[in-house]
Design a protein around this motif. Structure first.
Motif, PDB file in Angstrom:
ATOM      1  N   ALA A   8      -4.716 -29.958   8.164  1.00 18.18           N
ATOM      2  CA  ALA A   8      -3.310 -30.031   8.640  1.00 18.18           C
ATOM      3  C   ALA A   8      -2.968 -29.958  10.108  1.00 18.18           C
ATOM      4  CB  ALA A   8      -2.468 -30.923   8.007  1.00 18.18           C
ATOM      5  N   ASP A   9      -1.770 -30.265  10.996  1.00 18.88           N
ATOM      6  CA  ASP A   9      -1.239 -29.424  12.214  1.00 18.88           C
ATOM      7  C   ASP A   9      -1.979 -28.482  12.666  1.00 18.88           C
ATOM      8  OD1 ASP A   9       1.801 -30.326  11.091  1.00 18.88           O
ATOM      9  OD2 ASP A   9       1.018 -30.652   9.363  1.00 18.88           O
ATOM     10  N   HIS A 123       1.144 -37.836   6.688  1.00 18.67           N
ATOM     11  CA  HIS A 123       1.195 -36.906   7.587  1.00 18.67           C
ATOM     12  C   HIS A 123       2.620 -35.981   6.568  1.00 18.67           C
ATOM     13  CE1 HIS A 123       1.618 -34.079  10.620  1.00 18.67           C
ATOM     14  NE2 HIS A 123       2.984 -34.411  10.967  1.00 18.67           N
ATOM     15  N   GLY A 156       0.134 -33.318   5.554  1.00 18.57           N
ATOM     16  CA  GLY A 156       0.915 -32.177   6.047  1.00 18.57           C
ATOM     17  C   GLY A 156       2.520 -31.678   6.249  1.00 18.57           C
ATOM     18  N   HIS A 159       3.652 -27.431   7.408  1.00 20.93           N
ATOM     19  CA  HIS A 159       3.450 -26.418   7.421  1.00 20.93           C
ATOM     20  C   HIS A 159       3.126 -25.188   6.425  1.00 20.93           C
ATOM     21  CE1 HIS A 159       3.381 -26.833  12.361  1.00 20.93           C
ATOM     22  NE2 HIS A 159       3.386 -28.466  11.431  1.00 20.93           N
ATOM     23  N   ASN A 173      -0.927 -29.790   0.242  1.00 24.02           N
ATOM     24  CA  ASN A 173      -0.888 -30.170   1.265  1.00 24.02           C
ATOM     25  C   ASN A 173      -1.449 -28.620   1.725  1.00 24.02           C
ATOM     26  OD1 ASN A 173       0.351 -29.404   4.262  1.00 24.02           O
ATOM     27  ND2 ASN A 173       2.654 -29.687   3.387  1.00 24.02           N
ATOM     28  N   SER A 176      -0.474 -25.379   7.732  1.00 26.17           N
ATOM     29  CA  SER A 176      -0.956 -25.208   9.208  1.00 26.17           C
ATOM     30  C   SER A 176      -2.399 -24.867   9.342  1.00 26.17           C
ATOM     31  CB  SER A 176       0.280 -25.445   9.936  1.00 26.17           C
ATOM     32  OG  SER A 176      -0.345 -25.471  10.814  1.00 26.17           O
ATOM     33  N   TRP A 189      -6.133 -24.300   5.931  1.00 27.50           N
ATOM     34  CA  TRP A 189      -6.837 -25.175   5.267  1.00 27.50           C
ATOM     35  C   TRP A 189      -7.152 -25.060   3.615  1.00 27.50           C
ATOM     36  CZ3 TRP A 189     -12.410 -24.982   3.869  1.00 27.50           C
ATOM     37  CH2 TRP A 189     -13.313 -23.384   3.548  1.00 27.50           C
TER      38      TRP A 189
END
Length: 232
Positions: A8-9, A123, A156, A159, A173, A176, A189
């Protein structure tokens, strides 16, 4: 399929993305699930898509993809630039028209089946792209992720990496890739092993020196963009 990388991010941070995908390849990952925000803040979205070219991946749209649509339509550009820097301008210069169209057309939430399990990808939350759910959120906030039948919900936006579990269901999550905010530098990740059904939060080291210099050259009034990359 036995191993899936959750991202994500990314935010146009190509050296961070390269570190993550290198680690994913070493871990024999076969597929990527990406919870949005490919663009924004940093400047190498084109390189990010080059790195993704050899991977099978599924993604949703983040709030920075929503802002990208505004930027392309010449809406709120001054405000976006003032708050977030020149990352979206860089993306429009660095990414093909087809890729820009693809990013803007990504769904805000999607349900996919992986290894016979239902996965929800969003998201912010399944109900709102721009809702923040931090690791210390109260139970009412977390309930947004556990109201359906998903085995795994991926999000996400904050962060901050976190894994929450309610019975057999989990919410992840991964943190980031491109801009950690939990005061631990590196590219975040998560690795999901579908055979053992375990999720591991991962963080890769990389050298942000060149990117920090680029931030200070392109966006000298937004010191946060550089500082956050090494903040502890």
């Amino acid at each position: 399929m036995s191993r899936v990388a959750i991202l994500a991010d990314i935010h146009g941070n190509a050296p961070a993305m390269e570190a993550v995908l290198g680690a994913a390849r070493a871990a024999a990952v076969e597929r990527l699930l990406i919870a949005g925000d490919f663009v924004g803040y940093y400047y190498a979205a084109g390189r990010v898509f080059e790195l993704l070219a050899d991977w099978s991946w599924t993604a949703v749209r983040g709030n920075h993809e929503n802002m990208l649509g505004d930027w392309i339509a010449d809406r709120n550009r001054d405000d976006i630039h003032r708050r977030y820097g020149s990352g979206l301008q860089a993306a429009c210069e660095d990414v093909s028209v087809d890729q820009l169209d693809m990013l803007c057309a990504l769904p805000p939430v999607r349900t996919v089946e992986v290894a016979g399990r239902q996965i929800v990808l969003c998201h912010g939350t399944p109900d709102c792209t721009d809702t923040y759910v931090y690791p210390d959120a109260d139970e009412d906030r977390w309930s947004a992720f556990f109201s359906g039948d998903a085995h795994l919900t991926i999000y996400g936006h904050t962060h901050y990496p976190v894994v929450q579990r309610r019975g057999p269901a989990r919410t992840v999550n991964p943190g980031s890739v491109g801009q950690p905010r939990d005061r631990t530098p590196g590219a975040c990740w998560a690795l999901w092993d579908t055979q053992t059904d375990t999720v591991e939060l991962c963080r890769e080291t990389y050298d942000p020196t060149a990117l920090i210099a680029e931030c200070r050259r392109r966006d000298p009034d937004l010191s946060y963009l550089a500082d956050v990359l090494t903040r502890t």
